[in-house]
Design a protein around this motif. Structure first.
Motif, PDB file in Angstrom:
ATOM      1  N   GLY A  92      -1.665 -12.865   0.511  1.00 13.53           N
ATOM      2  CA  GLY A  92      -1.921 -11.704   1.353  1.00 13.53           C
ATOM      3  C   GLY A  92      -1.287 -11.819   2.722  1.00 13.53           C
ATOM      4  O   GLY A  92      -1.116 -10.838   3.423  1.00 13.53           O
ATOM      5  N   LYS A  93      -0.915 -13.039   3.095  1.00 14.33           N
ATOM      6  CA  LYS A  93      -0.345 -13.270   4.418  1.00 14.33           C
ATOM      7  C   LYS A  93       1.172 -13.388   4.397  1.00 14.33           C
ATOM      8  O   LYS A  93       1.787 -13.635   5.431  1.00 14.33           O
ATOM      9  CB  LYS A  93      -0.961 -14.537   5.012  1.00 14.33           C
ATOM     10  CG  LYS A  93      -2.456 -14.388   5.204  1.00 14.33           C
ATOM     11  CD  LYS A  93      -3.086 -15.672   5.629  1.00 14.33           C
ATOM     12  CE  LYS A  93      -4.596 -15.469   5.706  1.00 14.33           C
ATOM     13  NZ  LYS A  93      -5.322 -16.689   5.677  1.00 14.33           N
ATOM     14  N   LEU A  94       1.786 -13.227   3.234  1.00 17.52           N
ATOM     15  CA  LEU A  94       3.241 -13.280   3.167  1.00 17.52           C
ATOM     16  C   LEU A  94       3.843 -12.109   3.931  1.00 17.52           C
ATOM     17  O   LEU A  94       3.238 -11.042   4.035  1.00 17.52           O
ATOM     18  CB  LEU A  94       3.707 -13.212   1.709  1.00 17.52           C
ATOM     19  CG  LEU A  94       3.465 -14.430   0.845  1.00 17.52           C
ATOM     20  CD1 LEU A  94       3.935 -14.139  -0.575  1.00 17.52           C
ATOM     21  CD2 LEU A  94       4.173 -15.648   1.382  1.00 17.52           C
ATOM     22  N   ASP A  95       5.037 -12.300   4.437  1.00 16.51           N
ATOM     23  CA  ASP A  95       5.734 -11.249   5.163  1.00 16.51           C
ATOM     24  C   ASP A  95       6.400 -10.319   4.152  1.00 16.51           C
ATOM     25  O   ASP A  95       7.556 -10.498   3.797  1.00 16.51           O
ATOM     26  CB  ASP A  95       6.766 -11.861   6.110  1.00 16.51           C
ATOM     27  CG  ASP A  95       7.412 -10.825   6.999  1.00 16.51           C
ATOM     28  OD1 ASP A  95       6.782  -9.776   7.233  1.00 16.51           O
ATOM     29  OD2 ASP A  95       8.547 -11.070   7.450  1.00 16.51           O
ATOM     30  N   LEU A  96       5.621  -9.360   3.658  1.00 22.21           N
ATOM     31  CA  LEU A  96       6.098  -8.412   2.656  1.00 22.21           C
ATOM     32  C   LEU A  96       5.858  -6.991   3.145  1.00 22.21           C
ATOM     33  O   LEU A  96       4.936  -6.750   3.912  1.00 22.21           O
ATOM     34  CB  LEU A  96       5.320  -8.603   1.337  1.00 22.21           C
ATOM     35  CG  LEU A  96       5.446  -9.932   0.623  1.00 22.21           C
ATOM     36  CD1 LEU A  96       4.438 -10.006  -0.515  1.00 22.21           C
ATOM     37  CD2 LEU A  96       6.855 -10.108   0.092  1.00 22.21           C
ATOM     38  N   PRO A  97       6.657  -6.044   2.663  1.00 26.45           N
ATOM     39  CA  PRO A  97       6.359  -4.644   2.964  1.00 26.45           C
ATOM     40  C   PRO A  97       4.997  -4.271   2.372  1.00 26.45           C
ATOM     41  O   PRO A  97       4.567  -4.864   1.379  1.00 26.45           O
ATOM     42  CB  PRO A  97       7.486  -3.870   2.272  1.00 26.45           C
ATOM     43  CG  PRO A  97       8.525  -4.872   1.940  1.00 26.45           C
ATOM     44  CD  PRO A  97       7.878  -6.196   1.890  1.00 26.45           C
ATOM     45  N   PRO A  98       4.311  -3.296   2.955  1.00 28.54           N
ATOM     46  CA  PRO A  98       2.970  -2.930   2.466  1.00 28.54           C
ATOM     47  C   PRO A  98       2.915  -2.604   0.974  1.00 28.54           C
ATOM     48  O   PRO A  98       1.987  -3.007   0.284  1.00 28.54           O
ATOM     49  CB  PRO A  98       2.590  -1.722   3.316  1.00 28.54           C
ATOM     50  CG  PRO A  98       3.383  -1.871   4.562  1.00 28.54           C
ATOM     51  CD  PRO A  98       4.666  -2.539   4.150  1.00 28.54           C
ATOM     52  N   ALA A  99       3.913  -1.887   0.464  1.00 25.57           N
ATOM     53  CA  ALA A  99       3.903  -1.533  -0.954  1.00 25.57           C
ATOM     54  C   ALA A  99       4.009  -2.777  -1.836  1.00 25.57           C
ATOM     55  O   ALA A  99       3.333  -2.892  -2.857  1.00 25.57           O
ATOM     56  CB  ALA A  99       5.035  -0.569  -1.263  1.00 25.57           C
ATOM     57  N   ALA A 100       4.835  -3.721  -1.432  1.00 21.69           N
ATOM     58  CA  ALA A 100       4.983  -4.960  -2.200  1.00 21.69           C
ATOM     59  C   ALA A 100       3.722  -5.803  -2.105  1.00 21.69           C
ATOM     60  O   ALA A 100       3.315  -6.446  -3.078  1.00 21.69           O
ATOM     61  CB  ALA A 100       6.182  -5.751  -1.690  1.00 21.69           C
ATOM     62  N   ARG A 101       3.079  -5.797  -0.953  1.00 25.55           N
ATOM     63  CA  ARG A 101       1.845  -6.569  -0.779  1.00 25.55           C
ATOM     64  C   ARG A 101       0.742  -6.036  -1.696  1.00 25.55           C
ATOM     65  O   ARG A 101      -0.024  -6.789  -2.262  1.00 25.55           O
ATOM     66  CB  ARG A 101       1.400  -6.511   0.676  1.00 25.55           C
ATOM     67  CG  ARG A 101       0.267  -7.465   0.958  1.00 25.55           C
ATOM     68  CD  ARG A 101       0.017  -7.543   2.404  1.00 25.55           C
ATOM     69  NE  ARG A 101       1.244  -7.984   3.048  1.00 25.55           N
ATOM     70  CZ  ARG A 101       1.308  -8.511   4.237  1.00 25.55           C
ATOM     71  NH1 ARG A 101       0.229  -8.671   4.939  1.00 25.55           N
ATOM     72  NH2 ARG A 101       2.447  -8.875   4.765  1.00 25.55           N
ATOM     73  N   ALA A 142      -8.814  -4.325  -2.184  1.00 27.44           N
ATOM     74  CA  ALA A 142      -9.844  -3.943  -1.211  1.00 27.44           C
ATOM     75  C   ALA A 142      -9.756  -4.778   0.060  1.00 27.44           C
ATOM     76  O   ALA A 142     -10.247  -4.367   1.109  1.00 27.44           O
ATOM     77  CB  ALA A 142     -11.232  -4.088  -1.834  1.00 27.44           C
ATOM     78  N   SER A 143      -9.109  -5.942  -0.020  1.00 29.47           N
ATOM     79  CA  SER A 143      -8.984  -6.791   1.164  1.00 29.47           C
ATOM     80  C   SER A 143      -7.813  -6.391   2.053  1.00 29.47           C
ATOM     81  O   SER A 143      -7.582  -7.012   3.092  1.00 29.47           O
ATOM     82  CB  SER A 143      -8.833  -8.256   0.750  1.00 29.47           C
ATOM     83  OG  SER A 143      -7.561  -8.498   0.181  1.00 29.47           O
ATOM     84  N   LEU A 144      -7.066  -5.345   1.662  1.00 32.14           N
ATOM     85  CA  LEU A 144      -5.920  -4.885   2.444  1.00 32.14           C
ATOM     86  C   LEU A 144      -6.234  -3.577   3.156  1.00 32.14           C
ATOM     87  O   LEU A 144      -6.914  -2.714   2.620  1.00 32.14           O
ATOM     88  CB  LEU A 144      -4.708  -4.672   1.529  1.00 32.14           C
ATOM     89  CG  LEU A 144      -4.182  -5.892   0.795  1.00 32.14           C
ATOM     90  CD1 LEU A 144      -3.056  -5.477  -0.138  1.00 32.14           C
ATOM     91  CD2 LEU A 144      -3.724  -6.966   1.741  1.00 32.14           C
ATOM     92  N   ARG A 145      -5.716  -3.430   4.365  1.00 30.06           N
ATOM     93  CA  ARG A 145      -5.820  -2.168   5.097  1.00 30.06           C
ATOM     94  C   ARG A 145      -4.735  -1.217   4.606  1.00 30.06           C
ATOM     95  O   ARG A 145      -3.844  -1.608   3.853  1.00 30.06           O
ATOM     96  CB  ARG A 145      -5.622  -2.427   6.595  1.00 30.06           C
ATOM     97  CG  ARG A 145      -6.733  -3.227   7.225  1.00 30.06           C
ATOM     98  CD  ARG A 145      -6.525  -3.284   8.748  1.00 30.06           C
ATOM     99  NE  ARG A 145      -7.539  -4.101   9.351  1.00 30.06           N
ATOM    100  CZ  ARG A 145      -7.337  -5.335   9.819  1.00 30.06           C
ATOM    101  NH1 ARG A 145      -6.134  -5.868   9.767  1.00 30.06           N
ATOM    102  NH2 ARG A 145      -8.312  -6.030  10.332  1.00 30.06           N
ATOM    103  N   ASP A 146      -4.777   0.026   5.080  1.00 27.31           N
ATOM    104  CA  ASP A 146      -3.777   1.016   4.683  1.00 27.31           C
ATOM    105  C   ASP A 146      -2.373   0.626   5.124  1.00 27.31           C
ATOM    106  O   ASP A 146      -1.397   0.953   4.456  1.00 27.31           O
ATOM    107  CB  ASP A 146      -4.124   2.390   5.265  1.00 27.31           C
ATOM    108  CG  ASP A 146      -5.374   2.972   4.636  1.00 27.31           C
ATOM    109  OD1 ASP A 146      -5.698   2.584   3.488  1.00 27.31           O
ATOM    110  OD2 ASP A 146      -6.023   3.818   5.275  1.00 27.31           O
ATOM    111  N   ASP A 147      -2.259  -0.067   6.252  1.00 31.20           N
ATOM    112  CA  ASP A 147      -0.944  -0.473   6.736  1.00 31.20           C
ATOM    113  C   ASP A 147      -0.435  -1.743   6.052  1.00 31.20           C
ATOM    114  O   ASP A 147       0.646  -2.220   6.346  1.00 31.20           O
ATOM    115  CB  ASP A 147      -0.955  -0.665   8.255  1.00 31.20           C
ATOM    116  CG  ASP A 147      -1.823  -1.830   8.708  1.00 31.20           C
ATOM    117  OD1 ASP A 147      -2.547  -2.417   7.877  1.00 31.20           O
ATOM    118  OD2 ASP A 147      -1.784  -2.140   9.915  1.00 31.20           O
TER     119      ASP A 147
END
Length: 124
Positions: A36-45, A84-89
């Motif tokens: 979850g902390k990788l530097d990925l675009p939101p869609a990829a995350r 669920a652990s991710l925000r919209d951004d």
């Protein structure tokens, strides 16, 4: 590719040295601890669980590593919790960014210990 590389790197930091030593608890730790902390675009995350499920299904179905089926089931069970652990951004909920030090106001005493105000000393 970045997600799979990140999975292997996070597994290594958790002390997993071989695929045989990877269990369901380690898969969960990897998913929530580092991916979850990788530097990925939101869609990829958000797509991390699907990518892992697909890769683990490939490993199992081709016979390259049959134990990957258990990893796939673990990721499938945790997919909703992960999303669920991710925000919209795309950032991870519950993480707070803290500065290394507080800002010094220009009328505060200088942090170098000279006894002068910051604006007359290091702030000049």
């Amino acid at each position: 590719e970045g997600i799979l590389r990140g999975f292997v790197l996070v597994a290594g930091t958790l002390g997993v040295r071989s695929p045989d030593a990877l269990g369901a608890s380690q898969v969960e730790s990897i998913l929530f601890g580092g991916l979850g902390k990788l530097d990925l675009p939101p869609a990829a995350r958000r797509a991390v669980p699907e990518v892992l499920e697909g890769f683990f299904a490939y490993l199992k179905d081709t016979g390259r590593f049959p134990a990957a089926g258990a990893w796939r089931e673990c990721v499938a069970a945790l997919a909703d919790k992960y999303r669920a652990s991710l925000r919209d951004d795309g950032s991870v909920k519950g993480e707070t960014y803290r500065k290394a030090s507080s800002e010094v106001g220009r009328n505060d005493p200088c942090f170098c210990g000279s006894g002068l105000k910051y604006k007359k000393c290091c702030g000049a």
